[in-house]
Design an enzyme around this catalytic site. Sequence first.
Site, PDB file in Angstrom:
ATOM      1  N   CYS A 296      -7.699 -23.683 -13.125  1.00  0.00           N
ATOM      2  CA  CYS A 296      -8.070 -22.810 -12.005  1.00  0.00           C
ATOM      3  C   CYS A 296      -6.845 -22.286 -11.277  1.00  0.00           C
ATOM      4  O   CYS A 296      -5.740 -22.820 -11.396  1.00  0.00           O
ATOM      5  CB  CYS A 296      -8.934 -23.578 -10.994  1.00  0.00           C
ATOM      6  SG  CYS A 296     -10.499 -24.196 -11.621  1.00  0.00           S
TER       7      CYS A 296
ATOM      8  N   ASP B  47      20.667   6.529   5.927  1.00  0.00           N
ATOM      9  CA  ASP B  47      19.383   7.228   6.004  1.00  0.00           C
ATOM     10  C   ASP B  47      19.046   7.582   7.454  1.00  0.00           C
ATOM     11  O   ASP B  47      19.212   6.760   8.374  1.00  0.00           O
ATOM     12  CB  ASP B  47      18.282   6.339   5.418  1.00  0.00           C
ATOM     13  CG  ASP B  47      16.916   6.990   5.470  1.00  0.00           C
ATOM     14  OD1 ASP B  47      16.647   7.857   4.628  1.00  0.00           O
ATOM     15  OD2 ASP B  47      16.131   6.619   6.371  1.00  0.00           O
TER      16      ASP B  47
END
Length: 486
Positions: A34, A449
């Site tokens: 699982c 930037d």
Amino acid sequence: MLENKSGLYAAFVAKDTRFDGRFFVGISSTGIYCRPVCRAKQPKAENCTFYHTAAEAEQAGYRPCLLCRPELAPGSSIVDATPNLVYRAARMLEENCGSGQSLDELSGRLGCTDRHLRRVFTAEYNVTPVQYLQTCRLLLAKNLLTDTDLPVIEVAMAAGFGSLRRFNDLFKKQYNLSPTALRKRTLEEQKNTGDVTLALGYRPPYPWEEMLHFFAGRAIPGIDIVQDDTYMRTVHLVTSEGKHVYGWMRVGHRPHKNALSVTVSETLLPVLPQVLARVRHMFDLYCDPEAVYETLRVMNEIRPGLCVLGTRLPGCFNAFEMVVRAVLGQQITVKAASTLTARIVDTYGTPVQTKIPGLTHVFPSPEDILALDGPIENHFGPLGIITTRSKTIYELARAIVQKEIDFELPARPEEEIKKLMTIRGIGSWTAQYIAMRTMEWPDAFLETDAGVKKALYPLTSKELLEMSNVWHPWRSYATINLWNTL
């Protein structure tokens, strides 16, 4: 991590989503394995064994749980595997599980011998590359059997099995269940629409609205569109046999399942693993948000809310398409760059038929650009693209075709960034941005930037770069967090 068994069992009991995909639990009393988020009845600790991968659990003799469905677990991020070579190999196996690529070919792409790859892969994951590939194919087939109504023979081919008999035999051997029996046990009825819809898991939280906003602002008319809380685009890929495949895809959100839904046209079945791998990259589904936030939370000391848990790094689906748009976007607005890119698509893109209004073309390939007669500026100039940009795009196309630059999980992104900067017209900003979006490079930083400067005004570029040193190795995510504050 697996040495701390009591801690892993505690995470299993808590159904902690932070560990989903980072380990799997084999349960000796049932013979199944699982995900740590499984909601089935909690087994006793003494019946649990923990594994790094689904492949390792399957090689130990466990079958996948039909409730939590291990095939939906998110994958590992780039910093989870040591060495990096193993991580890249695992990703390439996932992407090419339907192509029939040999281990020799894979090791050649990775720049090592197949013997060395087998040794380091087995040491890291406790399974061989072939066993890992087998599990990738089986879990993809299980996903298709559960979530679609495709004929079993088409499921077998899409998952990379050479024959239906081989698929049936291996599926029964590994899962003690035939493919048709698994389909009969599926509760949801499948509607025969001709399209294929699958789910891809992620680790929450996931900023779906922010991702859609990012892609919507950079959408190329004719290629992709964001509409009705969904991302849609055209697709052009090439099979391992060299066949060109065209189609479309649609990506939606299933927040209650911590997953994205991916619908593809039936024409894309031959390249389905490639499509899914590119969607995972584009939407950053391998990300471990807790690991990123653990480092970047110091940003909130500068200003509260500067870093948000769950922020993802938007990737791309088509590297050449993205780099062209990045070059065209230099020193102009995002909207203007989309307009110029749309002109290239209208003039040199390939028309395709889709059922989605607005999706009309696939982006021209690097080979298409190199095949144009005469100087490239003669073709792009009338579209409003200046000569320097035109020549930069041509050189990028040439570098891709001649494999001079690796945009697909390069071993050393810093070296690819240096190669990019040798191309006239590509500076540091463009090279870092391309690496961030195409190469899954988590540590790019754009200190020059305009958006980054605005978010941290009045710091200078030099001061920003120095500040970012404490954000390693997640500076790409820091950049996105800063953009998101604007």
